[in-house]
Write a protein that holds these residues in place. Structure first.
Motif, PDB file in Angstrom:
ATOM      1  N   PRO A  20       0.814  -1.222   0.000  1.00  0.00           N
ATOM      2  CA  PRO A  20       0.000   0.000   0.000  1.00  0.00           C
ATOM      3  C   PRO A  20       0.848   1.274   0.000  1.00  0.00           C
ATOM      4  CG  PRO A  20      -0.907  -1.585   1.559  1.00  0.00           C
ATOM      5  CD  PRO A  20       0.422  -2.129   1.099  1.00  0.00           C
ATOM      6  N   LEU A  21       1.958   1.270   0.724  1.00  0.00           N
ATOM      7  CA  LEU A  21       2.860   2.429   0.728  1.00  0.00           C
ATOM      8  C   LEU A  21       3.508   2.607  -0.645  1.00  0.00           C
ATOM      9  CD1 LEU A  21       4.662   1.792   4.149  1.00  0.00           C
ATOM     10  CD2 LEU A  21       2.915   3.529   3.675  1.00  0.00           C
ATOM     11  N   THR A  22       3.886   1.487  -1.250  1.00  0.00           N
ATOM     12  CA  THR A  22       4.552   1.536  -2.551  1.00  0.00           C
ATOM     13  C   THR A  22       3.597   2.029  -3.637  1.00  0.00           C
ATOM     14  OG1 THR A  22       6.061  -0.198  -1.846  1.00  0.00           O
ATOM     15  CG2 THR A  22       5.896   0.185  -4.212  1.00  0.00           C
ATOM     16  N   LYS A  23       2.333   1.664  -3.552  1.00  0.00           N
ATOM     17  CA  LYS A  23       1.355   2.173  -4.520  1.00  0.00           C
ATOM     18  C   LYS A  23       1.323   3.699  -4.486  1.00  0.00           C
ATOM     19  CE  LYS A  23      -1.565  -1.904  -4.524  1.00  0.00           C
ATOM     20  NZ  LYS A  23      -2.790  -2.543  -4.054  1.00  0.00           N
ATOM     21  N   LYS A  24       1.314   4.265  -3.283  1.00  0.00           N
ATOM     22  CA  LYS A  24       1.332   5.734  -3.149  1.00  0.00           C
ATOM     23  C   LYS A  24       2.657   6.292  -3.658  1.00  0.00           C
ATOM     24  CE  LYS A  24      -1.695   5.906   0.872  1.00  0.00           C
ATOM     25  NZ  LYS A  24      -1.778   6.192   2.307  1.00  0.00           N
ATOM     26  N   GLY A  25       3.752   5.619  -3.327  1.00  0.00           N
ATOM     27  CA  GLY A  25       5.070   6.084  -3.754  1.00  0.00           C
ATOM     28  C   GLY A  25       5.225   6.090  -5.261  1.00  0.00           C
ATOM     29  N   VAL A  26       4.760   5.035  -5.920  1.00  0.00           N
ATOM     30  CA  VAL A  26       4.842   4.956  -7.377  1.00  0.00           C
ATOM     31  C   VAL A  26       3.984   6.054  -8.002  1.00  0.00           C
ATOM     32  CG1 VAL A  26       4.231   3.531  -9.387  1.00  0.00           C
ATOM     33  CG2 VAL A  26       5.510   2.531  -7.485  1.00  0.00           C
ATOM     34  N   ALA A  27       2.823   6.328  -7.423  1.00  0.00           N
ATOM     35  CA  ALA A  27       1.966   7.410  -7.933  1.00  0.00           C
ATOM     36  C   ALA A  27       2.686   8.755  -7.865  1.00  0.00           C
ATOM     37  CB  ALA A  27       0.660   7.461  -7.149  1.00  0.00           C
ATOM     38  N   ASP A  28       3.634   8.885  -6.921  1.00  0.00           N
ATOM     39  CA  ASP A  28       4.424  10.116  -6.786  1.00  0.00           C
ATOM     40  C   ASP A  28       5.700  10.089  -7.618  1.00  0.00           C
ATOM     41  OD1 ASP A  28       2.559  11.178  -5.031  1.00  0.00           O
ATOM     42  OD2 ASP A  28       3.633  10.499  -3.242  1.00  0.00           O
ATOM     43  N   GLY A  29       5.936   8.996  -8.376  1.00  0.00           N
ATOM     44  CA  GLY A  29       7.094   8.907  -9.251  1.00  0.00           C
ATOM     45  C   GLY A  29       8.259   8.104  -8.725  1.00  0.00           C
ATOM     46  N   ASN A  30       8.076   7.435  -7.589  1.00  0.00           N
ATOM     47  CA  ASN A  30       9.152   6.643  -6.993  1.00  0.00           C
ATOM     48  C   ASN A  30       9.180   5.225  -7.544  1.00  0.00           C
ATOM     49  OD1 ASN A  30      10.328   8.433  -4.825  1.00  0.00           O
ATOM     50  ND2 ASN A  30       8.148   8.559  -4.329  1.00  0.00           N
ATOM     51  N   LYS A  31      10.346   4.571  -7.373  1.00  0.00           N
ATOM     52  CA  LYS A  31      10.504   3.176  -7.785  1.00  0.00           C
ATOM     53  C   LYS A  31       9.696   2.260  -6.868  1.00  0.00           C
ATOM     54  CE  LYS A  31      15.050   3.558  -9.942  1.00  0.00           C
ATOM     55  NZ  LYS A  31      15.705   4.750  -9.386  1.00  0.00           N
ATOM     56  N   ILE A  32       9.697   0.996  -7.196  1.00  0.00           N
ATOM     57  CA  ILE A  32       8.814   0.006  -6.572  1.00  0.00           C
ATOM     58  C   ILE A  32       9.419  -0.714  -5.364  1.00  0.00           C
ATOM     59  CG2 ILE A  32       7.521  -0.407  -8.687  1.00  0.00           C
ATOM     60  CD1 ILE A  32       9.256  -2.872  -9.162  1.00  0.00           C
ATOM     61  N   PHE A  33      10.552  -0.269  -4.888  1.00  0.00           N
ATOM     62  CA  PHE A  33      11.242  -0.986  -3.817  1.00  0.00           C
ATOM     63  C   PHE A  33      10.751  -0.563  -2.434  1.00  0.00           C
ATOM     64  CE2 PHE A  33      14.474  -0.279  -7.253  1.00  0.00           C
ATOM     65  CZ  PHE A  33      14.358  -1.545  -7.804  1.00  0.00           C
ATOM     66  N   GLY A  34      10.628  -1.528  -1.526  1.00  0.00           N
ATOM     67  CA  GLY A  34      10.197  -1.242  -0.166  1.00  0.00           C
ATOM     68  C   GLY A  34      10.910  -2.133   0.831  1.00  0.00           C
ATOM     69  N   ALA A  35      10.693  -1.844   2.107  1.00  0.00           N
ATOM     70  CA  ALA A  35      11.348  -2.619   3.163  1.00  0.00           C
ATOM     71  C   ALA A  35      10.526  -2.537   4.442  1.00  0.00           C
ATOM     72  CB  ALA A  35      12.760  -2.092   3.413  1.00  0.00           C
ATOM     73  N   ALA A  36      10.819  -3.442   5.351  1.00  0.00           N
ATOM     74  CA  ALA A  36      10.169  -3.449   6.663  1.00  0.00           C
ATOM     75  C   ALA A  36      11.126  -4.037   7.687  1.00  0.00           C
ATOM     76  CB  ALA A  36       8.872  -4.249   6.624  1.00  0.00           C
ATOM     77  N   ILE A  37      10.829  -3.750   8.933  1.00  0.00           N
ATOM     78  CA  ILE A  37      11.596  -4.280  10.055  1.00  0.00           C
ATOM     79  C   ILE A  37      10.609  -4.933  11.009  1.00  0.00           C
ATOM     80  CG2 ILE A  37      13.095  -3.684  11.991  1.00  0.00           C
ATOM     81  CD1 ILE A  37      14.078  -1.270  10.253  1.00  0.00           C
ATOM     82  N   LEU A  38      10.911  -6.175  11.405  1.00  0.00           N
ATOM     83  CA  LEU A  38      10.041  -6.935  12.295  1.00  0.00           C
ATOM     84  C   LEU A  38      10.831  -7.427  13.503  1.00  0.00           C
ATOM     85  CD1 LEU A  38       9.386  -7.751   9.108  1.00  0.00           C
ATOM     86  CD2 LEU A  38       7.681  -9.157  10.200  1.00  0.00           C
ATOM     87  N   ARG A  39      10.127  -7.683  14.586  1.00  0.00           N
ATOM     88  CA  ARG A  39      10.754  -8.278  15.766  1.00  0.00           C
ATOM     89  C   ARG A  39      10.934  -9.782  15.536  1.00  0.00           C
ATOM     90  NH1 ARG A  39       7.735  -4.197  17.685  1.00  0.00           N
ATOM     91  NH2 ARG A  39       8.703  -2.833  19.233  1.00  0.00           N
ATOM     92  N   LYS A  40      12.101 -10.296  15.906  1.00  0.00           N
ATOM     93  CA  LYS A  40      12.331 -11.738  15.809  1.00  0.00           C
ATOM     94  C   LYS A  40      11.433 -12.499  16.775  1.00  0.00           C
ATOM     95  CE  LYS A  40      17.243 -11.603  14.516  1.00  0.00           C
ATOM     96  NZ  LYS A  40      18.615 -11.875  14.992  1.00  0.00           N
ATOM     97  N   SER A  41      11.177 -11.931  17.941  1.00  0.00           N
ATOM     98  CA  SER A  41      10.474 -12.643  19.009  1.00  0.00           C
ATOM     99  C   SER A  41       9.050 -13.031  18.636  1.00  0.00           C
ATOM    100  CB  SER A  41      10.456 -11.803  20.286  1.00  0.00           C
ATOM    101  OG  SER A  41       9.778 -10.576  20.052  1.00  0.00           O
ATOM    102  N   ASP A  42       8.314 -12.124  17.996  1.00  0.00           N
ATOM    103  CA  ASP A  42       6.913 -12.411  17.690  1.00  0.00           C
ATOM    104  C   ASP A  42       6.506 -12.026  16.266  1.00  0.00           C
ATOM    105  OD1 ASP A  42       6.899  -9.652  17.837  1.00  0.00           O
ATOM    106  OD2 ASP A  42       5.480  -9.543  19.508  1.00  0.00           O
ATOM    107  N   LEU A  43       7.477 -11.613  15.453  1.00  0.00           N
ATOM    108  CA  LEU A  43       7.270 -11.206  14.060  1.00  0.00           C
ATOM    109  C   LEU A  43       6.339 -10.006  13.909  1.00  0.00           C
ATOM    110  CD1 LEU A  43       7.079 -14.681  12.264  1.00  0.00           C
ATOM    111  CD2 LEU A  43       9.081 -13.255  12.691  1.00  0.00           C
ATOM    112  N   SER A  44       6.217  -9.229  14.990  1.00  0.00           N
ATOM    113  CA  SER A  44       5.400  -8.017  14.896  1.00  0.00           C
ATOM    114  C   SER A  44       6.150  -6.948  14.099  1.00  0.00           C
ATOM    115  CB  SER A  44       5.037  -7.491  16.285  1.00  0.00           C
ATOM    116  OG  SER A  44       6.205  -7.133  17.002  1.00  0.00           O
ATOM    117  N   LEU A  45       5.386  -6.113  13.441  1.00  0.00           N
ATOM    118  CA  LEU A  45       5.947  -5.077  12.582  1.00  0.00           C
ATOM    119  C   LEU A  45       6.443  -3.903  13.412  1.00  0.00           C
ATOM    120  CD1 LEU A  45       6.356  -4.128   9.619  1.00  0.00           C
ATOM    121  CD2 LEU A  45       4.101  -3.051   9.804  1.00  0.00           C
TER     122      LEU A  45
END
Length: 195
Positions: A20-45
């Motif tokens: 969803p973030l990338t869809k907005k970013g591409v609409a603004d002219g950005n490339k399609i790459f994204g990233a996230a960071i999660l906790r190892k303990s419970d895989l929460s974002l």
């Protein structure tokens, strides 16, 4: 940690948080790459981000996620976290993940996918011209971190989980194909140096 549960969660984060973030970013002219960071303990974002090169050509999805992560007042130790990249990181992003202290990262699309499926060859050209490395020629396990493709997690999943993961993988690939078409059709209108 169960590999199938990890694969499912990483795919869910790409599909539900990064895309969803990338869809907005591409609409603004950005490339399609994204990233996230999660906790190892419970895989929460912890954080999800996308490419923001129209603001700053250094804000690749991974670097922008690291920037936003480090803007948080109360952030966990990187050794307690999983770094997720939608696309196999470029040399700048590999270095940024390393300098930020992460001991791992997972990625969905390979360098070759970025070049062949998305017509964004810059990562491989820089690896070849500057570092004399072939695609994926960096040490995927080294003194700093280990990396793995999500596809490798899917490949070893037992049935019926493998079939379900492959279906989600296909959905995500289809969504990125559409985003790539949108980016490619408008990239000449943005100010990104390597578009």
């Amino acid at each position: 940690m169960n590999r199938q549960a990890l694969a499912r969660r990483l795919l869910d984060v790409i599909e539900n948080d990064i895309l969803p973030l990338t869809k907005k970013g591409v609409a603004d002219g950005n490339k399609i790459f994204g990233a996230a960071i999660l906790r190892k303990s419970d895989l929460s974002l912890v954080i999800a981000e996308t490419n923001n090169e129209t603001e700053n050509p250094l804000w690749h999805g991974e670097v922008h996620a690291l920037k936003r992560f480090h803007e948080q007042a109360d952030r966990p130790d990187p050794k307690e976290l999983i770094f997720l990249s939608t696309h196999e990181p470029c040399s700048m992003c590999l270095s940024a993940i390393t300098w930020a202290g992460f001991d791992n990262f997972y990625y969905f699309f390979t360098h070759e996918d970025s070049r062949d499926a998305f017509a964004i060859p810059h990562d491989l050209k820089i690896l070849k011209e500057v570092f004399r490395l072939e695609p994926g020629g960096y040490a995927k396990t080294n003194a700093f971190w280990r990396s793995a493709a999500i596809g490798d997690l899917i490949a070893v999943a037992p049935e019926p989980e493998k079939t379900e993961l492959k279906a989600q993988d296909a959905r995500i690939r289809h969504a990125y194909d559409r985003l790539s078409e949108s980016y490619q059709s408008g990239k000449n209108d943005n100010s990104i140096p390597l578009n």
